[in-house]
Scaffold this active site. Sequence first.
Site, PDB file in Angstrom:
ATOM      1  CE  LYS A  21      -4.491  -1.614   1.232  1.00  0.00           C
ATOM      2  NZ  LYS A  21      -4.923  -2.548   2.225  1.00  0.00           N
TER       3      LYS A  21
ATOM      4  CE  LYS B  53      -4.893  -7.823  -3.307  1.00  0.00           C
ATOM      5  NZ  LYS B  53      -4.744  -7.871  -1.953  1.00  0.00           N
TER       6      LYS B  53
ATOM      7  CE  LYS C  72     -12.343  -4.634  -0.310  1.00  0.00           C
ATOM      8  NZ  LYS C  72     -13.153  -4.951   0.910  1.00  0.00           N
TER       9      LYS C  72
HETATM   10  P1  TYM Z   1     -10.372  -7.736   2.761  1.00  0.00           P
HETATM   11  O1  TYM Z   1     -11.903  -7.247   2.986  1.00  0.00           O
HETATM   12  O2  TYM Z   1      -9.362  -7.264   1.878  1.00  0.00           O
HETATM   13  O3  TYM Z   1     -10.885  -9.230   1.800  1.00  0.00           O
HETATM   14  C1  TYM Z   1     -11.836 -10.219   2.150  1.00  0.00           C
HETATM   15  C2  TYM Z   1     -11.166 -11.375   1.800  1.00  0.00           C
HETATM   16  O4  TYM Z   1     -11.116 -11.493   0.424  1.00  0.00           O
HETATM   17  C3  TYM Z   1      -9.824 -11.986  -0.126  1.00  0.00           C
HETATM   18  N1  TYM Z   1      -9.390 -11.464  -1.313  1.00  0.00           N
HETATM   19  C4  TYM Z   1      -9.057 -12.130  -2.324  1.00  0.00           C
HETATM   20  N2  TYM Z   1      -8.779 -13.646  -2.554  1.00  0.00           N
HETATM   21  C5  TYM Z   1      -8.516 -13.844  -3.868  1.00  0.00           C
HETATM   22  N3  TYM Z   1      -8.243 -12.899  -4.685  1.00  0.00           N
HETATM   23  C6  TYM Z   1      -8.377 -11.432  -4.678  1.00  0.00           C
HETATM   24  N4  TYM Z   1      -8.223 -10.487  -5.559  1.00  0.00           N
HETATM   25  C7  TYM Z   1      -8.758 -11.061  -3.397  1.00  0.00           C
HETATM   26  N5  TYM Z   1      -8.768  -9.956  -2.819  1.00  0.00           N
HETATM   27  C8  TYM Z   1      -9.243 -10.064  -1.612  1.00  0.00           C
HETATM   28  C9  TYM Z   1      -8.832 -11.762   1.137  1.00  0.00           C
HETATM   29  O5  TYM Z   1      -7.783 -12.442   1.240  1.00  0.00           O
HETATM   30  C10 TYM Z   1      -9.849 -11.848   2.253  1.00  0.00           C
HETATM   31  O6  TYM Z   1      -9.863 -13.213   2.704  1.00  0.00           O
HETATM   32  N6  TYM Z   1      -7.813  -8.126   6.673  1.00  0.00           N
HETATM   33  C11 TYM Z   1      -8.856  -8.596   6.049  1.00  0.00           C
HETATM   34  C12 TYM Z   1     -10.040  -8.615   6.903  1.00  0.00           C
HETATM   35  C13 TYM Z   1      -9.911  -9.100   8.308  1.00  0.00           C
HETATM   36  C14 TYM Z   1      -9.900 -10.144   8.638  1.00  0.00           C
HETATM   37  C15 TYM Z   1      -9.988 -10.509  10.105  1.00  0.00           C
HETATM   38  C16 TYM Z   1      -9.821 -11.750   8.034  1.00  0.00           C
HETATM   39  C17 TYM Z   1     -10.005  -8.242   9.386  1.00  0.00           C
HETATM   40  N7  TYM Z   1      -9.974  -9.070  10.458  1.00  0.00           N
HETATM   41  C18 TYM Z   1      -9.505 -11.518  10.702  1.00  0.00           C
HETATM   42  C19 TYM Z   1      -9.787 -12.958   8.666  1.00  0.00           C
HETATM   43  C20 TYM Z   1      -9.663 -12.670  10.159  1.00  0.00           C
HETATM   44  C21 TYM Z   1      -9.171  -8.064   4.808  1.00  0.00           C
HETATM   45  O7  TYM Z   1      -8.716  -6.839   4.514  1.00  0.00           O
HETATM   46  O8  TYM Z   1      -9.643  -8.644   3.961  1.00  0.00           O
END
Ligand code: TYM
Length: 321
Positions: free
Chosen positions: A110, A190, A193
């Site tokens: 980022k 990848k 958002k």
């Molecule tokens: P976030 O909101 O960015 O994304 C949610 C989930 O989607 C997966 N993901 C993807 N998988 C495959 N290809 C992609 N292009 C792709 N983009 C996103 C992410 O790997 C994620 O599993 N930090 C986390 C949210 C979170 C969390 C937690 C997750 C907060 N606390 C505790 C697990 C346990 C996040 O930003 O996900």
Amino acid sequence: MRILSGIQPSGTIHIGNYFGMIKKMIESQNEGELFAFLASYHALTSVKDKEALENNTYEAAINFLALGMDPEKSTFWVQHDVKEVLELYWILSNHTSMGLLERAHSYKDKTARGIVAGHGLFSYPVLMAADILLFDSNIVPVGKDQIQHVEMTRDIATSFNHAYGKEIFILPEAKVDEVVATVPGTDGAKMSKSYNNTIDMFTSPKQRKKQVMGIVTDSKELDEPKEWENCNIYTLCKLFMNEDELKDLQKRYATPGEGYGHFKMTLLDKINEYFAPYEEKREYYLNNKKEVREILAFGASKAKKIASAKMEQIRDIIGLI
Ligand code: TYM
């Protein structure tokens, strides 16, 4: 076995989120005790607009419910309804080295893209560790980009357990499906958002068409044969097509007169077809937001019972009288 994961309500949910995590979570309701939450505190690292955060939170909740989240069977809540997580976040901060956080890929990516990092973004993995450890989670289904965060959670938990000489926290395992570990975006990087390269899960037909048509390809002309191997359109088609359909598509790549515009239309039809069965339920919840809020509050009441018992145990162990 306790399965836990979260998603940030930081923008429209895309098909990378869906295949990387949401689909697995919905399916896992039959495999164990599912804990799923909307990471609203995490979203504050990037969303600084009241209406946007509110809308994104409803949108995410509605999508999960439409796709089959069962709030009776599972525990489904919004992060800020269970404030114990912030207390644990602070406690864990004292078992997290600066070096560990400085090595976080997601933070480094980022900042490398010019996003100015505040302390919230830097300490983000500690809050994520609190989410996971507070609920004694065994399995955390995530996409590839989150694996390191789960590993950091294990490091933080180990350090805490060691400091107090007790196995207070369970060491969680990330569960990643290799096929969809990283769903590429319309530019081949990848899907994210933050990178503006998404194809959204539920959106207007016009917007979806615009996103699919925006997929980057090479500039081969209509009458030239094309290669499917490294084509972004083909990679995305793999998510929606069976073997036979993919074989057909491979033939079309070799056929002069077939162009990228045609392949994009095929993909667009497939995406529309895939998500169409969920539209009705989604529409229902869109018109009944009060009910959605109540469902989240009900989930929070279940989550809070576990969280407050765990916090009592932790406070006692560390000497917070
Ligand atoms: P976030 O909101 O960015 O994304 C949610 C989930 O989607 C997966 N993901 C993807 N998988 C495959 N290809 C992609 N292009 C792709 N983009 C996103 C992410 O790997 C994620 O599993 N930090 C986390 C949210 C979170 C969390 C937690 C997750 C907060 N606390 C505790 C697990 C346990 C996040 O930003 O996900």
